[in-house]
Motif scaffolding. Sequence first.
Motif, PDB file in Angstrom:
ATOM      1  N   VAL A 102      -4.204  -6.907  13.268  1.00 58.53           N
ATOM      2  CA  VAL A 102      -4.592  -5.543  13.624  1.00 58.53           C
ATOM      3  C   VAL A 102      -3.340  -4.723  13.887  1.00 58.53           C
ATOM      4  O   VAL A 102      -2.358  -5.242  14.411  1.00 58.53           O
ATOM      5  N   LYS A 140       1.333   3.828   5.183  1.00 59.10           N
ATOM      6  CA  LYS A 140       0.922   3.374   3.854  1.00 59.10           C
ATOM      7  C   LYS A 140       1.309   4.356   2.754  1.00 59.10           C
ATOM      8  O   LYS A 140       1.258   4.011   1.578  1.00 59.10           O
ATOM      9  N   THR A 176       3.285   4.834  -2.379  1.00 53.70           N
ATOM     10  CA  THR A 176       2.344   4.038  -1.603  1.00 53.70           C
ATOM     11  C   THR A 176       3.062   2.760  -1.211  1.00 53.70           C
ATOM     12  O   THR A 176       3.831   2.198  -1.988  1.00 53.70           O
ATOM     13  N   ILE A 177       2.797   2.311  -0.006  1.00 44.28           N
ATOM     14  CA  ILE A 177       3.430   1.081   0.469  1.00 44.28           C
ATOM     15  C   ILE A 177       2.325   0.097   0.825  1.00 44.28           C
ATOM     16  O   ILE A 177       1.451   0.417   1.632  1.00 44.28           O
ATOM     17  N   PRO A 178       2.334  -1.065   0.198  1.00 45.80           N
ATOM     18  CA  PRO A 178       1.208  -2.000   0.350  1.00 45.80           C
ATOM     19  C   PRO A 178       1.265  -2.741   1.670  1.00 45.80           C
ATOM     20  O   PRO A 178       1.452  -3.972   1.708  1.00 45.80           O
ATOM     21  N   GLU A 220      -0.858  -3.742   3.881  1.00 38.03           N
ATOM     22  CA  GLU A 220      -1.770  -4.862   4.160  1.00 38.03           C
ATOM     23  C   GLU A 220      -1.414  -6.085   3.320  1.00 38.03           C
ATOM     24  O   GLU A 220      -1.505  -7.223   3.784  1.00 38.03           O
ATOM     25  N   THR A 221      -1.018  -5.860   2.094  1.00 37.66           N
ATOM     26  CA  THR A 221      -0.607  -6.979   1.254  1.00 37.66           C
ATOM     27  C   THR A 221       0.647  -7.641   1.833  1.00 37.66           C
ATOM     28  O   THR A 221       0.755  -8.873   1.885  1.00 37.66           O
ATOM     29  N   LEU A 261      -0.399  -9.690   4.861  1.00 42.08           N
ATOM     30  CA  LEU A 261      -1.069 -10.946   4.504  1.00 42.08           C
ATOM     31  C   LEU A 261      -0.063 -11.973   3.990  1.00 42.08           C
ATOM     32  O   LEU A 261      -0.141 -13.159   4.319  1.00 42.08           O
ATOM     33  N   ARG A 262       0.877 -11.518   3.195  1.00 49.64           N
ATOM     34  CA  ARG A 262       1.868 -12.451   2.665  1.00 49.64           C
ATOM     35  C   ARG A 262       2.718 -13.037   3.796  1.00 49.64           C
ATOM     36  O   ARG A 262       2.958 -14.246   3.851  1.00 49.64           O
ATOM     37  N   ARG A 315       0.707 -15.545   5.721  1.00 47.68           N
ATOM     38  CA  ARG A 315       0.533 -16.770   4.949  1.00 47.68           C
ATOM     39  C   ARG A 315       1.784 -17.630   4.994  1.00 47.68           C
ATOM     40  O   ARG A 315       1.727 -18.831   5.268  1.00 47.68           O
ATOM     41  N   VAL A 360      -7.621 -15.330   6.886  1.00 48.30           N
ATOM     42  CA  VAL A 360      -6.775 -14.288   7.469  1.00 48.30           C
ATOM     43  C   VAL A 360      -7.204 -12.938   6.918  1.00 48.30           C
ATOM     44  O   VAL A 360      -7.209 -12.736   5.706  1.00 48.30           O
ATOM     45  N   ASP A 361      -7.603 -12.066   7.810  1.00 48.54           N
ATOM     46  CA  ASP A 361      -8.037 -10.733   7.416  1.00 48.54           C
ATOM     47  C   ASP A 361      -7.102  -9.718   8.081  1.00 48.54           C
ATOM     48  O   ASP A 361      -6.319 -10.069   8.961  1.00 48.54           O
ATOM     49  N   VAL A 362      -7.184  -8.492   7.643  1.00 49.63           N
ATOM     50  CA  VAL A 362      -6.226  -7.505   8.137  1.00 49.63           C
ATOM     51  C   VAL A 362      -6.882  -6.138   8.234  1.00 49.63           C
ATOM     52  O   VAL A 362      -7.680  -5.756   7.378  1.00 49.63           O
ATOM     53  N   LYS A 363      -6.598  -5.424   9.303  1.00 51.13           N
ATOM     54  CA  LYS A 363      -7.028  -4.033   9.471  1.00 51.13           C
ATOM     55  C   LYS A 363      -5.855  -3.239  10.009  1.00 51.13           C
ATOM     56  O   LYS A 363      -5.614  -3.239  11.209  1.00 51.13           O
TER      57      LYS A 363
END
Lengths: 409, 409, 409, 409
Positions: free
Chosen positions: C91, C96, C102-104, C106-107, C110-111, C114, C132-135
């Motif tokens: 969270v 972004k 655009t800047i990823p 959330e990706t 997640l990376r 991981r 693993v989820d992301v907001k």
Amino acid sequence: MSERNIRVEPIDRQAVEDQEVEIVERKGIGHPDSICDGVAESVAGALAREYIDRVGEALHFNTDETQLVAGEAAPAFGGGEVVDPIYLLIVGRATKRYDGQTIPAETIALRAAREYLEETIPQLEFGEEIVVDVKLGEGSGDLQEVFGEDGEGSDADGPVGVPMANDTSFGVGHAPLTETERIVHDAESRLNGEFAAENPYLGPDVKIMGKREGDEIDVTVAAAMIDEYIADLDAYAEAVESVREFVAEVASEHTDRDVDVHVNTADDYEDGSIYLTVTGTSAEQGDDGSVGRGNRANGLITPNRSMSMEATSGKNPVNHIGKIYNLLSTEIAEAVVSEVDGIRDLRVRLLSQIGRPIDQPHVADVHVVTVDGVDLADVEDEIEAIVDRELADVTGITRRVIDGELSTF
Amino acid sequence: MSERNIRVEPIDRQAVEDQEVEIVERKGIGHPDSICDGVAESVAGALAREYIDRVGEALHFNTDETQLVAGEAAPAFGGGEVVDPIYLLIVGRATKRYDGQTIPAETIALRAAREYLEETIPQLEFGEEIVVDVKLGEGSGDLQEVFGEDGEGSDADGPVGVPMANDTSFGVGHAPLTETERIVHDAESRLNGEFAAENPYLGPDVKIMGKREGDEIDVTVAAAMIDEYIADLDAYAEAVESVREFVAEVASEHTDRDVDVHVNTADDYEDGSIYLTVTGTSAEQGDDGSVGRGNRANGLITPNRSMSMEATSGKNPVNHIGKIYNLLSTEIAEAVVSEVDGIRDLRVRLLSQIGRPIDQPHVADVHVVTVDGVDLADVEDEIEAIVDRELADVTGITRRVIDGELSTF
Amino acid sequence: MSERNIRVEPIDRQAVEDQEVEIVERKGIGHPDSICDGVAESVAGALAREYIDRVGEALHFNTDETQLVAGEAAPAFGGGEVVDPIYLLIVGRATKRYDGQTIPAETIALRAAREYLEETIPQLEFGEEIVVDVKLGEGSGDLQEVFGEDGEGSDADGPVGVPMANDTSFGVGHAPLTETERIVHDAESRLNGEFAAENPYLGPDVKIMGKREGDEIDVTVAAAMIDEYIADLDAYAEAVESVREFVAEVASEHTDRDVDVHVNTADDYEDGSIYLTVTGTSAEQGDDGSVGRGNRANGLITPNRSMSMEATSGKNPVNHIGKIYNLLSTEIAEAVVSEVDGIRDLRVRLLSQIGRPIDQPHVADVHVVTVDGVDLADVEDEIEAIVDRELADVTGITRRVIDGELSTF
Amino acid sequence: MSERNIRVEPIDRQAVEDQEVEIVERKGIGHPDSICDGVAESVAGALAREYIDRVGEALHFNTDETQLVAGEAAPAFGGGEVVDPIYLLIVGRATKRYDGQTIPAETIALRAAREYLEETIPQLEFGEEIVVDVKLGEGSGDLQEVFGEDGEGSDADGPVGVPMANDTSFGVGHAPLTETERIVHDAESRLNGEFAAENPYLGPDVKIMGKREGDEIDVTVAAAMIDEYIADLDAYAEAVESVREFVAEVASEHTDRDVDVHVNTADDYEDGSIYLTVTGTSAEQGDDGSVGRGNRANGLITPNRSMSMEATSGKNPVNHIGKIYNLLSTEIAEAVVSEVDGIRDLRVRLLSQIGRPIDQPHVADVHVVTVDGVDLADVEDEIEAIVDRELADVTGITRRVIDGELSTF
């Protein structure tokens, strides 16, 4: 003759091949709806095999509800990136405790989904560009009993080992496929097979629509290109042309009619609006998906034919009658057509009755268009015998689904 | 005559009313799939109205993907409880920023869902027995342009104000409904209307299947009873009998054929296995749901007729051609049948072409079965004129959808 | 001398080393709270580096809120399984879109998560045993400005390049560590380092509590054993004993006091209740976690000392003053103790003022216990000079955090 | 005298009231961290009461992990709107099945959260502006036994009915509060009480920091104003001034020192950057929150005092020793100060030992600063007796927590 309620009748329409207008569609394996179908079905297969391994039988489950929430991507020649990850929620029911054992249904589901996605959409980085979540509840009280002790037919009702139908439902199958249907189906399969193997720029999200008016066939292909393998607009244009030529070649193997192939017709090169993706699927950019919204059990969407609304993928193949009857009716139709001469078009419908053994449908009706010179009466008995034989082997469908031998979408 | 590509032809089959076997199904408004349809459509309507209020036009959105994950309940005579809440995820695309304004698309969606659920399934406590979540992304890049400056047809292509088709898609409509269809549709509507108003024990999750073989009609009803209003098994049995009588009465208004009505046939009173619920929907106990898996746009599932796979509910009514053409083709079919004498069965199909004004379908074909003594040639022109008129007014469909006047499921 | 508001004073208590009772705790890197700290911090580092790579500066972000929802596991000698996966939600806030790019975010998040998880808890299968989820939302309106044009101090307020404090907050640091503190910290580090490298049965979820009463030290270790490497109860008992001996050995390197080491004291061998896990972390079985609930910035929980409530992990190291000041005060304390002789205990507190350059705290107070024979007056100037020097180099903290050189938990 | 291990000693520092610099903070009930604390605690209370109602005792649960993901809002004078809803995830463990009964733990949790939010932040529309979700797993295997048959002490270990400690943990309490502490605590309470009742423009998200240097006290208030009740910038400025005056008035009741009150100091009227909100909490716009990150059990953050890292809110009050000992030590401190004359500052620490009855802490140490002229020896016995008495009544804490009589944050 068995006492199965089998009816063979003339169909009250022309063969689809002879109709004036025909429309056929197939969503390729990388389409968001097909991703959901594929994940749901791979989860179902994994659960069924794991249950059989652990307790000797496929316990109650139903995973026919996968929801995909599209991401957002910024594709670019030579390689862009996924900006917001795709979210995929596996939904369904599964038995998690049985006879003192715990069964890791959600872990199994996640693993199956991961393996399926990595194989089918290799460009999509699992856990980074797609988040896979899972919510598997315990089964529905009302229907669980059918799976329990009463899950197998008693002597009075039918042979031991044949489950009872869990619902009043029906399945429908057709054979033979028309030329247009074969073109659409085959083109997608081969684009995602031999073509993609040699041309990595083609993503698995290939959507094909075939339209035949009289003897003119239009095949419209929407093919997601993968940006990493496309250097610039010229390369893109070449890729599009290669797809077009390949599909035209495939089509020519199935028909002598005139075929026009159109690829990525929504492109506007001047605006820079082209079908370029990072991962090879439009799920990366705004296209949501879910199970049962795409191809029917025979891999096609065919408005000229009766279709079942049933979402086949993800359902339990042991006693989910909608799934079994859709697959079985297709099998029956194909068996009849391959074994009996003189059939131009044939539709098989199986209607279940809740609580009856699934090898004894409430009604199995077969509607036939014969070729000129063949009378339905000549082939009626032969057809009925094949239907009877295939119904008797209904559990073979279950076995092949569990082994992953039958496609459901 | 307009230059619209309208074809009127004889249909190559019997009228459905005259076919030997007919199957019809309707999932009531409280069925998990219908809940999703209803939420998706109410969200779409709320977004459209809010966009129009704020910026004068319906901006891009598409909310046709609601996923319901079933809960777990412990019903009990006199009142049980929901043990694990239902989870409902509203999925889709919406414009959140426009011309310097922010538009609270997710808040709007949640409010619409809440109001819809509270009205439709009043027994279900919002936020306690059901958790409603939302994931609305921004739109798909590829298709957004159609909504942009090019969203309205130029003079050359058609009248100003008619949007372009966003896809190659088709819709199909039928009229008149058969007796069985009318019985199934009407029985559900009136059970959930006048009957439930007087008998609060009946939940909104009513599923009805009609089967006609020759002149014998079987109507099978699965009706979720609400435990709070059912004191014991006797009361339950009475409730079931009341539903049966009511449906039999409704059926008799639509047919002179023999009708058998069966209610909650899976019940087993000795096992205590009955269809008792806390909230009136099977979503509380193991039945997941999603959009587009239930009724077609005319409210029925009719395997005897061509059906569109399109999930109509939740789609943008301005230019989502699959939605518009399914609703419009039904309207056209009904208009023709009400205005033209001598039609026994009629099917209207509209096929769009991406990028063309939606009032100019690629083809509009009308297949007709006339009553004995009427020749198609006698009514052909009349039919074509009605089709032409209705197509010209295609944007009326949009308007009525936005105003919530048309049902999509 | 600078004009920084630095105060050096005697502390109004005994050195912790001389207090009668001392309690120290450290949650190892595999503890659910530490997992959250570690994920949050690795996400923050990845975002900061990516922003700098892409736009030349660390844009606004704050990812200090990771929530872990425990799973359920069925460990078994020789190897069990995770039954319900762990769920981890990242969270926070991140930029972004910036200057047309655009800047990823959330990706990237997640990376980073991981990679961190795969390295830290290798036994845990990413995407199968943990979801693993992301907001990540966009930043807070109120505070974003501090990062914007005003994010760098003007000439009037301080040297260019020093950001303004984003909050009124404080940090606290201590040195030197007491024997008990060093034992606890070192034992966990080395158990998860050299010991685990040789003894794969030890999972990363090691929690150590040290308690000293006078000269008697009790060290209590809760060590998650990994079932795959533990064949039976005897093997488990041996593993426990090995850990005990190892920790006793580590302790003896830090103290001459009596040390008692207890490992997995809650075990009950007769009941079969032992600390056996599939993945090496109690997150697999009922222990939830979140950021900022475990170790302070110096890696310890020390009720005998002032502690900041600040959740250091995951915060933006450019201008999040609570993070910077907690790390910096610890650095200062260590620098003073290593450079100045005669200090028995020392506490540094830094209090920021929102809107002031972060190298100019509202107050920097240093409280000192000198060793017998040393007068505070003798070392006061030396201390102040070090504090001044370290404050001047405050941005060095930021740099080292971004490069992953400083631990935050 | 009991055999409880109680120690009364002089504290080795000045009374906080006499220290040169003092910092105190309180996050108001509408602050995102406090929202999480409040929801977690209200869920815990509801579960405990429901368990007792249904099965006669508080079954295992622990709901101390609520995560709030901030939304996005567009406040505007006269009334703006929440653009992206807040998301709140209730996390924890609860018993869902006990002795053949199902217990709707998640439904109970959602209801408690809803009621709490509607009461505390009435401006926030539940289910529209905030989505509340829940993930309650079953308990941890390791610790469940302590709650089971062994959950009550045997005769040998202590009085029947006193649970065993579930962990080695400690609590700390202080009394009396300093002037600055009382000002900060009281100002928030009364702003959110009498002031807000009369001035609806004040939202519940009030954050107060008090700083005392010698005899000068600065009170800095960040107060979220509710846009619906603020017509324009002048009205805003008036609202700010009213808050300032009110807090100054409250302060003057607690001290004769000089007090400066600052409200919303980050405002920049020229830029239009003010602290205006739609709902009265910064959770609507980028400020995430979680349990245990804000106020300690006594409602304050007090870096000048020992603090426990324990997240008190949401924990089971029956045997969660960290929660019980933090609340109890505060109670003890207050009891001592109110009953014994001559105490200027006092700290109570309680350290548990896992598996021992909770009324017998491993050690209870009380550190005292007496007023001039009072010798610790004079009051030592009196203090010890009070500590002994309060420890004997430890289960009273549990009872009052369950009844909602004790605040935890």
